[in-house]
Scaffold this motif. Structure first.
Motif, short mmCIF file in Angstrom:
data_model
loop_
_atom_site.label_atom_id
_atom_site.label_comp_id
_atom_site.label_asym_id
_atom_site.label_seq_id
_atom_site.Cartn_x
_atom_site.Cartn_y
_atom_site.Cartn_z
N GLU A 256 -7.45 -3.30 15.74
CA GLU A 256 -6.72 -3.31 16.44
C GLU A 256 -5.20 -3.61 15.88
O GLU A 256 -4.27 -3.10 16.12
N ASP A 257 -5.13 -3.25 14.45
CA ASP A 257 -3.70 -3.41 13.59
C ASP A 257 -2.77 -2.27 13.96
O ASP A 257 -3.72 -1.14 14.19
N VAL A 258 -2.06 -2.00 14.44
CA VAL A 258 -1.19 -0.99 14.87
C VAL A 258 -0.28 0.27 14.07
O VAL A 258 0.64 0.60 14.18
N SER A 259 -0.70 -0.82 12.65
CA SER A 259 -0.25 0.32 11.28
C SER A 259 -0.82 1.79 11.58
O SER A 259 -2.04 2.30 12.16
N PRO A 260 0.31 2.50 11.25
CA PRO A 260 -0.57 4.22 11.89
C PRO A 260 -1.41 4.83 10.32
O PRO A 260 -2.22 3.52 9.16
N ALA A 261 -2.40 5.40 10.98
CA ALA A 261 -3.31 5.62 10.35
C ALA A 261 -3.00 6.19 8.85
O ALA A 261 -3.87 6.60 7.66
N SER A 262 -1.73 7.09 8.35
CA SER A 262 -1.50 7.76 7.17
C SER A 262 -1.23 6.29 5.94
O SER A 262 -1.56 5.91 4.84
N VAL A 263 -1.01 5.60 6.89
CA VAL A 263 -0.69 4.16 5.83
C VAL A 263 -1.97 3.10 5.54
O VAL A 263 -1.97 2.73 5.01
N LYS A 264 -2.38 3.46 6.64
CA LYS A 264 -3.86 3.06 6.88
C LYS A 264 -5.09 2.94 5.23
O LYS A 264 -5.86 2.75 4.43
N ARG A 265 -4.60 5.26 5.21
CA ARG A 265 -5.64 5.38 4.27
C ARG A 265 -4.92 4.94 2.94
O ARG A 265 -5.83 4.99 2.14
N LYS A 266 -4.01 4.99 3.19
CA LYS A 266 -3.43 4.29 1.50
C LYS A 266 -3.95 3.16 1.00
O LYS A 266 -4.34 2.31 0.31
N PHE A 267 -4.33 2.22 2.32
CA PHE A 267 -4.80 0.98 2.33
C PHE A 267 -5.83 0.83 1.41
O PHE A 267 -6.31 0.32 0.47
N LEU A 268 -6.05 1.60 2.37
CA LEU A 268 -8.20 2.19 1.74
C LEU A 268 -8.25 1.93 -0.12
O LEU A 268 -9.51 1.98 -0.23
N ALA A 269 -7.27 3.21 -0.42
CA ALA A 269 -7.60 3.83 -1.75
C ALA A 269 -6.87 3.17 -2.74
O ALA A 269 -6.46 3.35 -3.45
N ALA A 270 -6.14 1.83 -2.11
CA ALA A 270 -5.46 0.65 -2.92
C ALA A 270 -6.06 0.33 -3.76
O ALA A 270 -7.04 -0.31 -3.01
N GLY A 271 -5.63 -0.21 -5.01
CA GLY A 271 -6.31 -1.30 -5.90
C GLY A 271 -5.35 -2.28 -5.71
O GLY A 271 -4.15 -2.60 -5.41
N SER A 272 -5.93 -3.49 -6.25
CA SER A 272 -5.21 -4.63 -5.97
C SER A 272 -3.69 -4.52 -7.04
O SER A 272 -2.54 -5.28 -7.02
N ALA A 273 -3.74 -4.04 -7.71
CA ALA A 273 -2.51 -3.72 -8.61
C ALA A 273 -1.26 -2.77 -8.07
O ALA A 273 -0.56 -2.85 -9.34
N ASP A 274 -1.85 -2.30 -7.27
CA ASP A 274 -0.94 -1.06 -6.10
C ASP A 274 0.29 -1.85 -5.40
O ASP A 274 1.38 -0.94 -4.80
#
Length: 374
Positions: free
Chosen positions: A254-272
């Motif tokens: 439901e979050d409206v962030s762009p898909a490109s942002v969400k893909r970066k979130f899913l690939a990120a670590g807690s130190a990023d």
């Protein structure tokens, strides 16, 4: 799960979910918590429409609204129609050139649509523009209004008390908490540095008990680094009466962030993530990208104060987001958004209601497990 917060807000679980997406707000409230809409992203007319939609979906369940009313910012002049122009005149040419050159280096196209940097959204970030939003907010049956940048102004407190609305405020230090208690808030949110968006430097584990000790009978929500039931249980163990969660909803459908942002979130670590002023002019935690590297390079200008910095970069980010969605390599390198350190735990996108229910259920299960240790 009954606490002082559930009694105060009339909810089933002491979970507050903050997001700019009305769909997330609805699903958190439906799950038994309190959904809170980030209102400063909307014009007054848009906010009225969004709150009306939320109420239609919830059928009487409570929800809240969050505003950004900074204690200190650059100030413009005039009414909402002329305010942006007076603010834009304060932006140095050096900063404009820097942003233009940065976009050119990454070959960011002009874009098919342009976000208007001189419109009403900028006025929402100036104290003089807040009353128009408040008029909309108090025309709706909200349960809570929160200020995310310092003590709420007297007019917000007065109008909330008259309407029977809970006033909440976020704090990052004990000193912040004292000032907000003096301002008359009903609920404190102790937000640790792990959180996304505007945040201080003290960790949630340290900050929460400090604020609880100061608050006395005023309930405290813990925020920052809370995205699971175990983390919620830890917050309750620290003396909080509940939790305020923001970043976790960025991993929802439901979050409206762009898909490109969400893909970066899913690939990120807690130190990023990085705590930086280069998006809003105030320290805010966000996903680190080439955008931050460029602003930290030799010869780059310092970030401007709020609301000048978001005014400066508004159109740039519209272009970056649009190009990133199309797969543009340079835009993908720059792409970023506000998010906390819990981003390292994002495994997949899920429905917001499922996320909320799992946090609540896992917290209850963990509390039951801990009860056997005594």
């Amino acid at each position: 799960m009954r606490t002082a917060v559930t009694d105060l807000l009339g909810v089933d679980a002491p979970l507050v979910g903050f997001n700019r997406s009305p769909g997330v707000v609805v699903e958190v409230s439906r799950a038994g918590g309190l959904g809170v809409l980030a209102a400063s992203a909307y014009t007054p007319a848009e906010l009225d429409a969004q709150l009306t939609w939320i109420e239609q979906q919830l059928g009487g369940r409570p929800y809240g609204v969050d505003l950004l009313v900074p204690a200190k910012s650059a100030e413009g002049s005039g009414n909402r129609a002329t305010l942006a122009a007076s603010l834009r005149a304060q932006i140095p040419d050096e900063h404009v050139r820097f942003v233009e050159e940065l976009l050119a280096r990454y070959d960011i196209p002009a874009g098919g649509t342009t976000r208007e940097p001189d419109g009403e959204l900028i006025a929402n970030l100036d104290p003089s523009g807040v009353p128009a939003l408040l008029d909309v907010v108090f025309a709706h049956p909200i349960a809570l209004v929160a200020n995310a940048l310092g003590p709420p102004p007297p007019t917000l407190v007065e109008r909330s008390q008259a309407a029977g609305v809970v006033v909440a405020s976020l704090c990052g230090t004990a000193g912040h908490a004292r000032r907000q208690l003096d301002a008359g808030v009903d609920l404190l949110v102790a937000q640790g540095t792990e959180a996304g968006g505007h945040t201080g430097t003290i960790a949630t584990m340290v900050l929460t008990p400090e604020v609880v000790e100061l608050a006395g009978d005023v309930p405290v929500l813990a925020a920052g680094g809370i995205a699971t039931g175990r983390q919620m249980a830890a917050a309750l163990a620290l003396g909080a009466a509940g939790v305020w969660c923001g970043s976790v909803w960025l991993s929802s459908h439901e979050d409206v962030s762009p898909a490109s942002v969400k893909r970066k979130f899913l690939a990120a670590g807690s130190a990023d993530t990085v705590r930086s002023r280069v998006r809003t002019g105030k320290p805010a935690r966000q996903l680190r990208s080439a955008w931050h590297d460029e602003w930290e390079s030799d010869g780059s200008p310092a970030a401007l104060p709020l609301p000048l910095q978001p005014m400066l970069i508004s159109d740039a980010w519209a272009r970056i987001d649009e190009a990133a969605e199309a797969g543009h390599e340079g835009a993908l390198a720059l792409e970023s958004f506000f998010v906390g350190q819990v981003v390292g735990g994002f495994g997949a996108l899920r429905p917001a209601g499922e996320i909320a229910r799992k946090i609540i259920d896992d917290c209850a299960a963990r509390l039951a497990e801990l009860s056997h240790l005594t």
